[in-house]
Write an enzyme that holds these catalytic residues in place. Structure first.
Site, PDB file in Angstrom:
ATOM      1  N   ASP A  98      12.729  -2.167  -0.303  1.00  0.00           N
ATOM      2  CA  ASP A  98      13.829  -2.001  -1.257  1.00  0.00           C
ATOM      3  C   ASP A  98      13.888  -3.058  -2.364  1.00  0.00           C
ATOM      4  OD1 ASP A  98      14.536   0.035   0.565  1.00  0.00           O
ATOM      5  OD2 ASP A  98      15.815  -1.340   1.690  1.00  0.00           O
ATOM      6  N   GLY A 151       6.589  -1.962  -3.085  1.00  0.00           N
ATOM      7  CA  GLY A 151       5.948  -0.654  -3.195  1.00  0.00           C
ATOM      8  C   GLY A 151       6.569   0.171  -4.303  1.00  0.00           C
ATOM      9  N   ARG A 152       7.619   0.925  -3.939  1.00  0.00           N
ATOM     10  CA  ARG A 152       8.201   1.873  -4.892  1.00  0.00           C
ATOM     11  C   ARG A 152       8.696   1.205  -6.163  1.00  0.00           C
ATOM     12  NH1 ARG A 152      12.086   4.284  -0.491  1.00  0.00           N
ATOM     13  NH2 ARG A 152      12.086   2.054  -0.024  1.00  0.00           N
ATOM     14  N   PRO A 163       0.823  -1.215   0.000  1.00  0.00           N
ATOM     15  CA  PRO A 163       0.000   0.000   0.000  1.00  0.00           C
ATOM     16  C   PRO A 163       0.852   1.258   0.000  1.00  0.00           C
ATOM     17  CG  PRO A 163      -0.006  -1.044   2.171  1.00  0.00           C
ATOM     18  CD  PRO A 163       0.680  -1.993   1.235  1.00  0.00           C
ATOM     19  N   CYS A 183       2.981   3.598   9.488  1.00  0.00           N
ATOM     20  CA  CYS A 183       3.080   4.961   8.958  1.00  0.00           C
ATOM     21  C   CYS A 183       3.880   5.850   9.916  1.00  0.00           C
ATOM     22  CB  CYS A 183       1.693   5.551   8.731  1.00  0.00           C
ATOM     23  SG  CYS A 183       1.786   7.267   8.185  1.00  0.00           S
ATOM     24  N   LYS A 221       0.508  -4.768   9.244  1.00  0.00           N
ATOM     25  CA  LYS A 221       1.737  -4.332   8.563  1.00  0.00           C
ATOM     26  C   LYS A 221       2.509  -3.451   9.536  1.00  0.00           C
ATOM     27  CE  LYS A 221       3.519  -2.291   4.287  1.00  0.00           C
ATOM     28  NZ  LYS A 221       3.891  -0.922   4.662  1.00  0.00           N
ATOM     29  N   GLN A 257      -6.762  -1.421   4.056  1.00  0.00           N
ATOM     30  CA  GLN A 257      -5.890  -1.102   5.193  1.00  0.00           C
ATOM     31  C   GLN A 257      -6.437   0.124   5.927  1.00  0.00           C
ATOM     32  OE1 GLN A 257      -2.028   1.032   5.125  1.00  0.00           O
ATOM     33  NE2 GLN A 257      -1.119  -0.913   5.750  1.00  0.00           N
TER      34      GLN A 257
HETATM   35  C1  LIG Z   1       4.398   7.301  -1.188  1.00  0.00           C
HETATM   36  C2  LIG Z   1       4.317   6.209  -0.183  1.00  0.00           C
HETATM   37  C3  LIG Z   1       3.138   6.003   0.498  1.00  0.00           C
HETATM   38  C4  LIG Z   1       3.028   4.962   1.427  1.00  0.00           C
HETATM   39  N1  LIG Z   1       1.830   4.729   2.030  1.00  0.00           N
HETATM   40  C5  LIG Z   1       1.667   3.628   2.816  1.00  0.00           C
HETATM   41  C6  LIG Z   1       0.388   3.268   3.323  1.00  0.00           C
HETATM   42  O1  LIG Z   1      -0.626   3.927   3.068  1.00  0.00           O
HETATM   43  N2  LIG Z   1       0.305   2.162   4.101  1.00  0.00           N
HETATM   44  C7  LIG Z   1       1.399   1.387   4.399  1.00  0.00           C
HETATM   45  O2  LIG Z   1       1.274   0.393   5.104  1.00  0.00           O
HETATM   46  N3  LIG Z   1       2.614   1.705   3.918  1.00  0.00           N
HETATM   47  C8  LIG Z   1       2.762   2.788   3.125  1.00  0.00           C
HETATM   48  N4  LIG Z   1       3.987   3.058   2.573  1.00  0.00           N
HETATM   49  C9  LIG Z   1       5.091   2.122   2.813  1.00  0.00           C
HETATM   50  C10 LIG Z   1       5.173   1.055   1.710  1.00  0.00           C
HETATM   51  O3  LIG Z   1       4.036   0.230   1.685  1.00  0.00           O
HETATM   52  C11 LIG Z   1       6.400   0.166   1.922  1.00  0.00           C
HETATM   53  O4  LIG Z   1       6.287  -0.432   3.177  1.00  0.00           O
HETATM   54  C12 LIG Z   1       7.709   0.946   1.853  1.00  0.00           C
HETATM   55  O5  LIG Z   1       7.696   1.869   0.791  1.00  0.00           O
HETATM   56  C13 LIG Z   1       8.903   0.015   1.682  1.00  0.00           C
HETATM   57  O6  LIG Z   1       8.736  -0.817   0.567  1.00  0.00           O
HETATM   58  P1  LIG Z   1       9.390  -0.490  -0.879  1.00  0.00           P
HETATM   59  O7  LIG Z   1      10.847  -0.294  -0.668  1.00  0.00           O
HETATM   60  O8  LIG Z   1       9.051  -1.687  -1.718  1.00  0.00           O
HETATM   61  O9  LIG Z   1       8.743   0.763  -1.374  1.00  0.00           O
HETATM   62  C14 LIG Z   1       4.133   4.121   1.687  1.00  0.00           C
HETATM   63  C15 LIG Z   1       5.324   4.348   1.012  1.00  0.00           C
HETATM   64  C16 LIG Z   1       5.436   5.370   0.085  1.00  0.00           C
HETATM   65  C17 LIG Z   1       6.724   5.560  -0.642  1.00  0.00           C
END
Ligand SMILES: Cc1cc2nc3c(=O)[nH]c(=O)nc-3n(C[C@H](O)[C@H](O)[C@H](O)COP(=O)(O)O)c2cc1C
Length: 349
Positions: free
Chosen positions: A206, A228-229, A19, A104, A143, A74
């Site tokens: 990551d 995510g990203r 998310p 968060c 989470k 969520q």
């Molecule tokens: C722009 C943005 C918004 C996010 N919003 C949420 C969210 O609403 N709920 C959540 O559990 N994590 C949120 N995250 C965290 C991501 O779900 C994830 O845990 C985090 O970016 C690490 O994973 P990644 O490296 O694959 O991006 C957010 C991350 C980013 C960058």
């Protein structure tokens, strides 16, 4: 590295679109699901304060399409009664899974005790989980982050407690709240949680390549991975990981695929929101997606400076026409790093 279950719901492939508030909305999830390999989608985090007051924004955020299933909603907050009400609303809305946000880092959220603030108040978290569990019949998941800060990395303790409360899946983003998005996610902690509980555990943080994902599955024994990203940089990443997990070569998107992704995304956005908002979301995706493209830096600037649908479509056309004809665009180089993306901080209300 095989499908796993959350309650009686199969997550297949074991890859979840993580998310991201302000990003993984109705249109983005549709785009990603169509690329393949996504085993579960999750809503952006939704405030229980808004949800339980019937805010139009929360209602919009709860929407999903049948083909997204399994789909999790969520929620975030810290008020037990409102958390329970919101969980019931999510079930009524048809979500397959209810996920509680304990990660968060946004001050606005943490100050009120929600998000990663719950990692500092385990009695409250326990009460929330126990009460939600009593009131819904869909699986409850959590989470979390590694902990609030380095002095209190309590993810293992939180996971054990969650399991006792009836939580059926824990996903760990291995950074502390204090770290926000700096440093690297601690995947060693994913293994520690996996060893400490018997419910399924997913790792997160990551993942931007097939190799990294496979390595983490192997090293940690985790059941699933959340991305995510990386999904914004490479919307085919899920499909590529799934390909390799199943003994196929990873799909390599063509230039045509890349053009199609941008056009398709813009079409979905325009179906769902006014032009100005759609342009904003296109620019947000462009900030990440153009990283892997030749001449991506200039292309991104061109998109950033497009002020209408007509202009953005023209600029996409010019860019891909140039590349298709073997021409050079901007510096013609592929950049190494994507622009930094704001976290849930920007979207927190
Ligand atoms: C722009 C943005 C918004 C996010 N919003 C949420 C969210 O609403 N709920 C959540 O559990 N994590 C949120 N995250 C965290 C991501 O779900 C994830 O845990 C985090 O970016 C690490 O994973 P990644 O490296 O694959 O991006 C957010 C991350 C980013 C960058």
């Amino acid at each position: 590295m095989k499908p796993f279950n959350i309650g009686d719901i199969e997550i297949n492939p074991p890859l979840v679109l993580s998310p991201m508030a302000g990003v993984t909305d109705y249109s983005f999830r549709r785009l990603l699901k169509k690329r393949g390999g996504v085993g579960m989608t999750v809503s952006e985090f939704i405030s229980v304060e808004g949800m339980t007051r019937n805010s139009p924004q929360s209602k919009r955020m709860m929407r999903f399409r049948e083909f997204e299933r399994p789909f999790a909603i969520q929620i975030f907050g810290a008020n037990v009664r409102r958390m329970v009400m919101a969980a019931e609303m999510a079930e009524e809305q048809g979500a397959d899974i209810l996920d509680v946000n304990c990660g968060c880092p946004a001050p606005k959220v943490v100050k009120k005790g929600g998000g990663s603030g719950l990692l500092q108040n385990l009695p409250l978290l326990k009460e929330i989980l126990v009460e939600i569990k009593k009131s819904i019949s869909i699986p409850l998941t959590l989470k979390i982050r590694a902990g609030f800060d380095d002095t209190d990395r309590n993810a293992v303790e939180v996971s054990k407690m969650a399991e006792q409360c009836g939580v059926q899946h824990v996903a760990l983003h291995g950074r502390t709240r204090q770290q926000r998005y700096t440093g690297l996610a601690d995947w060693g902690l994913v293994k520690q949680i996996k060893d400490a509980v018997s419910i399924p555990v997913s790792g997160n943080g990551d993942v931007t390549s097939v190799e990294f994902a496979l390595e983490k599955f192997k090293e940690t024994g985790c059941d699933g991975i959340l991305i995510g990203r990386g999904a914004m940089q490479n919307p085919w990443l899920f499909r590529q990981i799934d390909d390799v997990l199943n003994g196929r070569d990873a799909y390599q998107p063509t230039l045509e695929d890349k053009q199609e992704v941008l056009l398709e995304f813009f079409e979905y956005l325009r179906e769902d929101m006014p032009e100005k908002a759609a342009l904003g979301k296109m620019k947000q995706l462009a900030g990440q997606f153009t990283k892997g493209l030749r001449g991506g830096a200039k292309f991104r600037q061109t998109l950033y400076h497009s002020h209408s649908a007509k202009e953005i479509l023209e600029n996409i056309g010019i860019y891909f026409d140039t590349l298709n004809k073997g021409g050079t665009y901007g510096s013609n180089e592929v950049e190494k790093d994507a622009e930094t993306l704001d976290s849930c901080e920007a979207a927190a209300v």
